[in-house]
Write a protein that holds these residues in place. Structure first.
Motif, PDB file in Angstrom:
ATOM      1  N   ASN A 239      -6.346  -6.076 -38.087  1.00  0.00           N
ATOM      2  CA  ASN A 239      -6.048  -6.173 -36.654  1.00  0.00           C
ATOM      3  C   ASN A 239      -5.193  -5.038 -36.084  1.00  0.00           C
ATOM      4  OD1 ASN A 239      -3.307  -6.622 -37.158  1.00  0.00           O
ATOM      5  ND2 ASN A 239      -3.521  -8.828 -37.155  1.00  0.00           N
ATOM      6  N   LYS A 240      -4.884  -4.021 -36.886  1.00  0.00           N
ATOM      7  CA  LYS A 240      -3.944  -2.991 -36.432  1.00  0.00           C
ATOM      8  C   LYS A 240      -4.370  -2.284 -35.151  1.00  0.00           C
ATOM      9  CE  LYS A 240      -5.822   0.551 -39.534  1.00  0.00           C
ATOM     10  NZ  LYS A 240      -5.557   1.428 -40.699  1.00  0.00           N
ATOM     11  N   VAL A 241      -5.671  -2.218 -34.893  1.00  0.00           N
ATOM     12  CA  VAL A 241      -6.112  -1.520 -33.680  1.00  0.00           C
ATOM     13  C   VAL A 241      -5.687  -2.261 -32.412  1.00  0.00           C
ATOM     14  CG1 VAL A 241      -8.379  -2.645 -33.494  1.00  0.00           C
ATOM     15  CG2 VAL A 241      -8.061  -0.340 -32.592  1.00  0.00           C
ATOM     16  N   MET A 242      -5.464  -3.593 -32.566  1.00  0.00           N
ATOM     17  CA  MET A 242      -5.002  -4.360 -31.403  1.00  0.00           C
ATOM     18  C   MET A 242      -3.618  -3.903 -30.944  1.00  0.00           C
ATOM     19  SD  MET A 242      -6.030  -8.315 -32.203  1.00  0.00           S
ATOM     20  CE  MET A 242      -5.688  -8.869 -30.552  1.00  0.00           C
TER      21      MET A 242
ATOM     22  N   TRP B 264     -20.640  -9.670 -36.495  1.00  0.00           N
ATOM     23  CA  TRP B 264     -19.595  -8.763 -36.007  1.00  0.00           C
ATOM     24  C   TRP B 264     -19.156  -9.205 -34.625  1.00  0.00           C
ATOM     25  CZ3 TRP B 264     -17.358  -5.641 -39.331  1.00  0.00           C
ATOM     26  CH2 TRP B 264     -18.076  -5.255 -40.478  1.00  0.00           C
ATOM     27  N   MET B 265     -17.846  -9.295 -34.396  1.00  0.00           N
ATOM     28  CA  MET B 265     -17.321  -9.665 -33.086  1.00  0.00           C
ATOM     29  C   MET B 265     -16.858  -8.386 -32.386  1.00  0.00           C
ATOM     30  SD  MET B 265     -17.415 -13.074 -32.964  1.00  0.00           S
ATOM     31  CE  MET B 265     -19.051 -12.763 -33.648  1.00  0.00           C
ATOM     32  N   LEU B 266     -17.278  -8.216 -31.119  1.00  0.00           N
ATOM     33  CA  LEU B 266     -16.919  -7.042 -30.337  1.00  0.00           C
ATOM     34  C   LEU B 266     -15.782  -7.375 -29.373  1.00  0.00           C
ATOM     35  CD1 LEU B 266     -17.393  -4.166 -29.207  1.00  0.00           C
ATOM     36  CD2 LEU B 266     -19.146  -5.172 -27.712  1.00  0.00           C
ATOM     37  N   ASN B 267     -14.672  -6.683 -29.537  1.00  0.00           N
ATOM     38  CA  ASN B 267     -13.503  -6.892 -28.676  1.00  0.00           C
ATOM     39  C   ASN B 267     -13.059  -5.585 -28.038  1.00  0.00           C
ATOM     40  OD1 ASN B 267     -12.033  -9.759 -29.743  1.00  0.00           O
ATOM     41  ND2 ASN B 267     -13.335  -8.753 -31.239  1.00  0.00           N
ATOM     42  N   VAL B 268     -12.454  -5.702 -26.861  1.00  0.00           N
ATOM     43  CA  VAL B 268     -11.898  -4.551 -26.160  1.00  0.00           C
ATOM     44  C   VAL B 268     -10.378  -4.679 -26.173  1.00  0.00           C
ATOM     45  CG1 VAL B 268     -11.700  -3.385 -23.934  1.00  0.00           C
ATOM     46  CG2 VAL B 268     -13.904  -4.363 -24.649  1.00  0.00           C
ATOM     47  N   VAL B 269      -9.708  -3.693 -26.758  1.00  0.00           N
ATOM     48  CA  VAL B 269      -8.243  -3.720 -26.802  1.00  0.00           C
ATOM     49  C   VAL B 269      -7.697  -3.427 -25.397  1.00  0.00           C
ATOM     50  CG1 VAL B 269      -6.174  -2.618 -27.766  1.00  0.00           C
ATOM     51  CG2 VAL B 269      -8.198  -3.003 -29.203  1.00  0.00           C
ATOM     52  N   THR B 270      -6.661  -4.173 -24.998  1.00  0.00           N
ATOM     53  CA  THR B 270      -6.050  -3.962 -23.678  1.00  0.00           C
ATOM     54  C   THR B 270      -4.554  -3.682 -23.815  1.00  0.00           C
ATOM     55  OG1 THR B 270      -5.410  -6.268 -23.221  1.00  0.00           O
ATOM     56  CG2 THR B 270      -7.693  -5.630 -22.730  1.00  0.00           C
ATOM     57  N   SER B 271      -3.923  -3.442 -22.681  1.00  0.00           N
ATOM     58  CA  SER B 271      -2.490  -3.162 -22.577  1.00  0.00           C
ATOM     59  C   SER B 271      -2.114  -1.830 -23.254  1.00  0.00           C
ATOM     60  CB  SER B 271      -1.669  -4.322 -23.147  1.00  0.00           C
ATOM     61  OG  SER B 271      -0.315  -4.209 -22.769  1.00  0.00           O
ATOM     62  N   VAL B 272      -0.829  -1.632 -23.466  1.00  0.00           N
ATOM     63  CA  VAL B 272      -0.360  -0.350 -23.999  1.00  0.00           C
ATOM     64  C   VAL B 272      -0.017  -0.456 -25.482  1.00  0.00           C
ATOM     65  CG1 VAL B 272       0.536   0.396 -21.775  1.00  0.00           C
ATOM     66  CG2 VAL B 272       2.002  -0.916 -23.333  1.00  0.00           C
ATOM     67  N   GLU B 273       0.196   0.693 -26.116  1.00  0.00           N
ATOM     68  CA  GLU B 273       0.531   0.718 -27.534  1.00  0.00           C
ATOM     69  C   GLU B 273       1.727  -0.178 -27.817  1.00  0.00           C
ATOM     70  OE1 GLU B 273       0.956   4.626 -29.081  1.00  0.00           O
ATOM     71  OE2 GLU B 273       1.663   3.944 -31.032  1.00  0.00           O
ATOM     72  N   GLY B 274       1.611  -0.987 -28.882  1.00  0.00           N
ATOM     73  CA  GLY B 274       2.699  -1.874 -29.262  1.00  0.00           C
ATOM     74  C   GLY B 274       2.549  -3.290 -28.733  1.00  0.00           C
ATOM     75  N   VAL B 275       1.637  -3.491 -27.781  1.00  0.00           N
ATOM     76  CA  VAL B 275       1.381  -4.825 -27.226  1.00  0.00           C
ATOM     77  C   VAL B 275      -0.025  -5.256 -27.639  1.00  0.00           C
ATOM     78  CG1 VAL B 275       1.271  -6.244 -25.150  1.00  0.00           C
ATOM     79  CG2 VAL B 275       2.857  -4.303 -25.255  1.00  0.00           C
ATOM     80  N   PRO B 276      -0.146  -6.135 -28.664  1.00  0.00           N
ATOM     81  CA  PRO B 276      -1.446  -6.498 -29.214  1.00  0.00           C
ATOM     82  C   PRO B 276      -2.225  -7.519 -28.378  1.00  0.00           C
ATOM     83  CG  PRO B 276       0.251  -7.701 -30.362  1.00  0.00           C
ATOM     84  CD  PRO B 276       0.957  -6.777 -29.394  1.00  0.00           C
ATOM     85  N   GLU B 277      -3.208  -7.012 -27.638  1.00  0.00           N
ATOM     86  CA  GLU B 277      -4.055  -7.881 -26.822  1.00  0.00           C
ATOM     87  C   GLU B 277      -5.494  -7.387 -26.918  1.00  0.00           C
ATOM     88  OE1 GLU B 277      -0.821  -8.652 -23.214  1.00  0.00           O
ATOM     89  OE2 GLU B 277      -2.613  -7.460 -22.817  1.00  0.00           O
ATOM     90  N   ALA B 278      -6.462  -8.314 -26.761  1.00  0.00           N
ATOM     91  CA  ALA B 278      -7.863  -7.911 -26.777  1.00  0.00           C
ATOM     92  C   ALA B 278      -8.729  -8.932 -26.051  1.00  0.00           C
ATOM     93  CB  ALA B 278      -8.358  -7.745 -28.210  1.00  0.00           C
TER      94      ALA B 278
END
Length: 171
Positions: free
Chosen positions: A65-68, A85-99
Motif C-alpha cells: 500500500n505504500k503508493v497510497m 486486479w483492483m484499480l484505485n486512484v491515489v488522492t490528496s498529498v504525499e503523506g496522506v494515504p487516501e485512494a
DNA sequence: GGGACGATTGAA
DNA sequence: TCAATCGTCCCA
C-alpha cells in the motif's frame, strides 16, 4: 489533444471531494496494440487514511500500500482473491494515504471485470495518471447526479466504517 | 516456513 | 451458497 486530462489540482484534494467528482469523467486506456478504450466512470468508493478501518492504510505503510502514501494522481493496484486486479486512484498529498476504488465504468460493472477488460495488472502500480501515455482520465464536462451507499465487502472493518456512505454511484 | 484471508465473480 | 486462486501479512 489531452487538454482535458485531469492534473494534480484535481487529484490532490480530499478523497471525499475527488471520489464523487470522478463520476462522469472519462477513463482512457491505450492497449499495447494501439487500441484506445474510452469509458465513463459510473461507480467509485472512497478509502480515507489511517483511521478508516476499511482502508488498507489503516494497518500502516507496507510494500503493497505504500503508493497510497505518495502524491495524488498515481495508480494503486492490488490483487484480490488471487485473481482480480483492483484499480484505485491515489488522492490528496504525499503523506496522506487516501485512494478511490474504481468499481464501475460504462458497459462494465464490477471492479474485477473492468480491470480485466482494460488489461490492468501489477505493471500499473504507481503509474502516473498525469503523465502516462497508456492510461489517464479526462474531464468531458459531465457532472452526473449520483447516490451514496455503504462500501461493498468491508464488513470486517466494524459497523461504523462498514456503514459509512462512501460509495458513489451514478443515478 | 506456514497458514489465514481478502475493497470479487460467476456458476450451481 | 460456494469454489477458484495467490500475493500479502503476521506469527512462529
Amino acid at each position: 489533444m489531452n487538454q482535458n486530462r485531469l492534473k494534480a489540482d484535481f487529484y490532490q484534494r480530499d478523497v471525499l471531494l475527488v471520489a464523487p467528482d470522478l463520476l462522469g469523467k472519462q477513463l482512457v486506456r491505450v492497449l499495447p496494440n494501439g487500441i484506445k478504450l474510452n469509458h465513463l466512470i459510473t461507480e467509485v468508493e472512497a478509502y480515507k487514511g489511517i483511521d478508516d478501518l476499511a482502508c488498507h492504510a489503516s494497518k500502516g505503510k507496507t510494500e503493497r500500500n505504500k503508493v497510497m502514501f505518495m502524491q495524488g494522481g498515481l495508480v494503486y493496484v492490488y490483487l484480490i482473491y488471487g485473481m482480480y486486479w483492483m484499480l484505485n486512484v491515489v488522492t490528496s498529498v504525499e503523506g496522506v494515504p487516501e485512494a478511490v476504488l474504481i468499481r464501475g465504468i460504462t458497459d462494465y460493472s464490477g471492479p474485477g471485470r473492468l480491470t480485466k477488460h482494460l488489461q490492468i495488472d501489477k505493471s500499473f502500480y504507481a503509474e502516473n495518471l498525469m503523465e502516462s501515455s497508456r492510461i489517464w482520465i479526462e474531464d468531458i464536462g459531465f457532472s452526473p447526479e449520483f447516490t451514496t451507499t455503504p462500501r461493498i465487502g468491508v464488513d470486517y472493518a466494524g459497523s461504523y466504517w462498514a456503514n459509512i456512505p462512501w460509495r458513489f454511484i451514478v443515478e
